[in-house]
Write an enzyme that holds these catalytic residues in place. Structure first.
Site, PDB file in Angstrom:
ATOM      1  N   GLY A  21      20.002  35.355  39.639  1.00 51.42           N
ATOM      2  CA  GLY A  21      20.928  35.427  40.489  1.00 51.42           C
ATOM      3  C   GLY A  21      21.407  36.817  40.953  1.00 51.42           C
ATOM      4  CB  ALA A  22      20.772  38.221  43.978  1.00 51.54           C
ATOM      5  N   GLY A  23      24.281  37.350  43.254  1.00 55.47           N
ATOM      6  CA  GLY A  23      25.669  37.704  43.567  1.00 55.47           C
ATOM      7  C   GLY A  23      26.372  38.815  43.029  1.00 55.47           C
ATOM      8  N   GLY A  24      27.396  38.815  43.180  1.00 57.51           N
ATOM      9  CA  GLY A  24      28.035  40.000  42.653  1.00 57.51           C
ATOM     10  C   GLY A  24      27.891  40.464  41.086  1.00 57.51           C
TER      11      GLY A  24
ATOM     12  N   GLY B 161      25.316  39.484  39.132  1.00 64.70           N
ATOM     13  CA  GLY B 161      23.993  39.970  38.819  1.00 64.70           C
ATOM     14  C   GLY B 161      23.589  41.243  39.288  1.00 64.70           C
TER      15      GLY B 161
ATOM     16  CD  GLN C 154      41.096  27.444  41.031  1.00 60.39           C
ATOM     17  OE1 GLN C 154      40.537  28.013  41.746  1.00 60.39           O
ATOM     18  NE2 GLN C 154      42.317  27.728  40.620  1.00 60.39           N
TER      19      GLN C 154
ATOM     20  NE  ARG D 151      46.107  25.739  46.614  1.00 64.29           N
ATOM     21  CZ  ARG D 151      45.235  26.841  46.579  1.00 64.29           C
ATOM     22  NH1 ARG D 151      44.515  27.041  45.421  1.00 64.29           N
ATOM     23  NH2 ARG D 151      45.372  27.790  47.329  1.00 64.29           N
TER      24      ARG D 151
ATOM     25  NE  ARG E   7      39.144  31.042  41.216  1.00 60.15           N
ATOM     26  CZ  ARG E   7      39.395  31.452  42.391  1.00 60.15           C
ATOM     27  NH1 ARG E   7      39.838  32.570  42.692  1.00 60.15           N
ATOM     28  NH2 ARG E   7      39.407  30.464  43.380  1.00 60.15           N
TER      29      ARG E   7
ATOM     30  CB  SER F 150      36.810  34.390  41.544  1.00 61.40           C
ATOM     31  OG  SER F 150      37.250  34.351  42.908  1.00 61.40           O
TER      32      SER F 150
END
Lengths: 82, 587
Positions: B14-17, B19, B240, B286, B398, B403
């Site tokens: 995984g190459a998001g924030g 990773g 959510q 909500r 959250r 996040s």
């Protein structure tokens, strides 16, 4: 590369980080791929190389591509409804 | 079978924030790091995060990490682990400064300091006045962070395997994780990546629901890999939802539309929120609005051919107001629906947005699971961070701005702990052939030819099933029926066949592997939601409308083997400060 492989490659390039871009590109491929000229395909590949945020700005009219062909392609992708 | 093999100190999937922040720590410490990503790294879903990162920098208003901690514990409806929350809120401050120094172009105040905006749920002085705590790079914070981290990783010589799909984790008989089997999407060739540590950072799984804000890539790959490796998933019932997504597509229609005077309508033309929230009407919280929409649809008052959505009416506001104050909505409606919201109402339905649950970890990012000596034993060599993990800092709900913070702080923490791990255990464990066989079998299963159902058909049924039986309207009967249906759907997977068996860019095969993952995380979500007989945070049950701390202030754990449920206690003791005891959550 045969046409089927080319389409598969393109389809994976249409996997983006944002749902909006996923939907725009996938419905365009579904509706229009068979009618694209080789020039159109090369424009599409160029477009797909841009960053997601830039594409989002172009598709949602926060900015306009300087390149005339890309501008036309963005308008064409936006105009496909499903 | 002899497979090509590559060896690294650390594998990151995984190459998001999360990773990329872990990878940067590791590469900067001269570890050999491989990052595997199924799409080009800067197309990870982090790019879609607009809001910002919470950190008590006190640049705009007085602030304190302890106040941030209070807000996060309260926001979690007291299900968050207070040691991890304290750690996150303290580490938020150096984490943001590190990002600033790495080149993230945060918005600035006139005095040059980082600008901080106010966000819901954030207070000064333990529930007092509104705080200004969220650091942002205009409205594209995720994009700015992702691109900065990617560039820094290139500089630090992190090795990227772009467009490689992770099939499964490899583990030995003692349960230690030895790397993963991955598939090169371009060639269809499998590759063994052997690593001393493996970090799962694969993001969320919103695609399990028909209506979601999540990109197509969010299919719970890491979570499902953990499940198949015998690791449970924690608190999966907490997901959510935003009340108003474009029906059947998922894009968010901001709450600002109702703030400007827009209102919801059912098929009879009734303004139905009058029945559910007579005072607040369409501006009720909500969860109330989401459940009202779902109830209208369930009771046959939905709109459209399928009766599966309600309408958000804006046309009475006039073209000027809609165009000037809600330009983003106008663009979305024109582009995706071919309608002008100044003339026609918008079809909407609650849209799945963010998973609080995931792979259980401690605050160092190490994956923990029940074993012989207690509920939280470390799985050797395995780490998880970001939305796929459950550390748990969000608990049952959250807060906005937490996040991006979670992925950055715990990506960094995992990177730091891996550096320590590599010092203490500098050698690879032996990788027996038998460790690779289950993953190869999973891959080979999709080579079966012949007639059968399509991936597309089963996936569509799964997403509708999850929306109907595990969305915002949850009762024992609705969910128990959902579990039965999902078990039946899981059986159908065996009869699914691919039409295309080519090797090069066989995206149909990738979608089939993703479907396996979605079914597993879907079952985890549905079983966990059925199991928890209370309403807490994002998990709202019509038949158990109250929070029940005496019986349910505990984390749920779902095990794939036997669809078994278990639980473990919430960690209520922070690291250095006093605990925040549970109170009613009122804003």
């Amino acid at each position: 590369m045969d046409a089927a492989e080319e389409l598969r490659r393109l389809r994976w390039q249409c996997r983006r980080g944002m749902l909006e871009l996923d939907l725009l590109f996938s419905r365009f491929l579904d509706a229009c791929y068979s009618g694209l000229s080789s020039e159109d395909k090369s424009d599409l590949l160029r477009l797909l190389n841009y960053q997601d945020q830039i594409l989002q700005d172009w598709f949602f009219r926060a900015a306009v591509p300087a390149d005339v062909r890309l501008r036309e392609l963005v308008a064409r992708i936006r105009s496909v409804h499903c | 079978m002899s497979l090509p093999k590559r060896r690294f100190d650390s594998l990151i999937i995984g190459a998001g924030g999360a990773g990329l922040n872990a990878a940067l720590r590791l590469s900067a410490a001269d570890a050999r790091v491989a990052v595997v990503s199924k799409v080009f790294p800067t197309r990870s879903h982090t790019v879609a995060a607009q809001g910002g990162v919470n950190a008590a920098l006190a640049n705009v208003l007085p602030d304190d990490w302890h106040w941030h901690m209070f807000d996060t514990v309260k926001g979690s409806d007291y299900l968050g682990d207070q040691d991890a929350i304290e750690y996150m809120c303290r580490e938020a401050i150096p984490t943001v400064y590190e990002l600033e120094h790495a080149g993230v172009p945060f918005s600035r105040l006139d005095n040059g300091r980082i600008y901080q905006r106010a966000f819901g749920g954030m207070s000064q002085n333990f529930g007092g006045d509104q705080a200004a705590r969220t650091c942002a790079a205009a409205d594209r914070t995720g994009h700015a962070i992702l691109h900065t981290l990617y560039q820094q990783n290139l500089r630090a010589r992190t090795h990227f395997f772009d467009e490689f799909f992770a099939i499964d984790l490899l583990r030995d008989e003692e349960g230690a994780i030895l790397g993963a089997l991955v598939l090169e999407i371009e060639t269809g060739a499998p590759l063994v990546i052997e690593a001393k540590t493996t970090l799962l950072a694969t993001g969320g799984y919103g695609q399990v629901f028909r209506t979601t804000t999540n990109a197509f890539i969010n299919t719970g790959d890491g979570m499902a890999m953990a499940l198949r490796a015998g690791v449970p998933l924690q608190d999966m019932e907490f997901f959510q939802f935003h009340p108003t997504g474009v029906a059947g597509k998922g894009m968010l229609i901001t709450e600002g539309a109702r703030g400007e005077g827009g209102y919801l309508m059912n098929v009879r033309g009734e303004r139905f929120m009058e029945r559910y929230a007579p005072k607040a009407l369409d501006l009720a919280s909500r969860d109330v609005v989401s459940r009202a929409i779902a109830t209208e649809v369930r009771e046959g008052r939905g709109c459209g051919e399928e009766g599966d959505h309600v309408l958000l009416k804006l046309d009475h506001l006039g073209r000027d107001v809609v165009g000037r104050r809600l330009p983003g909505i106008s663009e979305i409606c024109r582009t995706f629906l071919g309608i002008d919201p100044a003339e026609e109402p918008i079809p909407v339905f609650p849209t799945a947005h963010y998973a609080m649950g995931g792979i259980p970890t401690d605050r160092l990012g190490r994956v923990v699971a029940p074993a012989r000596h207690g509920p939280e034993e470390v799985v050797p060599g395995l780490y998880a961070a970001g939305e796929c993990a459950c550390v748990s800092v969000h608990g049952a709900n959250r807060l906005g701005g937490n996040s991006l913070l979670d992925i950055l702080v715990f990506g960094r923490a995992a990177g730091n702990d891996i550096i320590q791990f590599l010092k203490e255990k500098p050698n690879h464990r032996p990788l027996p052939d038998s460790a690779v066989e289950p993953a190869l079998a999973r891959l080979a299963r999709w080579d079966r030819k012949g007639e059968g159902e399509t991936v597309h058909a089963v996936k569509a049924d799964l997403r509708k099933l999850m929306e109907d039986h595990c969305g915002v309207f949850r009762t024992e009967a609705v969910m128990a029926e959902g579990v039965d249906k999902l078990k039946a759907l899981r059986e159908r997977i065996d009869g699914v066949r691919l039409r295309d068996h080519s090797q090069t860019f066989n995206t149909a095969r990738i979608e089939a592997l993703e479907l396996d993952n979605l079914v597993d995380v879907g079952m985890a979500t549905l079983m966990s939601a059925l199991y928890r007989q209370e309403s807490r945070g994002a998990h709202s049950r019509v038949d158990f409308p109250k929070r029940d701390d005496a019986n349910w202030m505990k984390h749920s754990l779902y095990f794939r083997e036997g669809d078994r449920m278990d639980f473990k206690p919430v960690r209520t003791k922070p690291l250095t400060v006093e605990s925040f005891p549970p109170k009613e959550r009122v804003y």
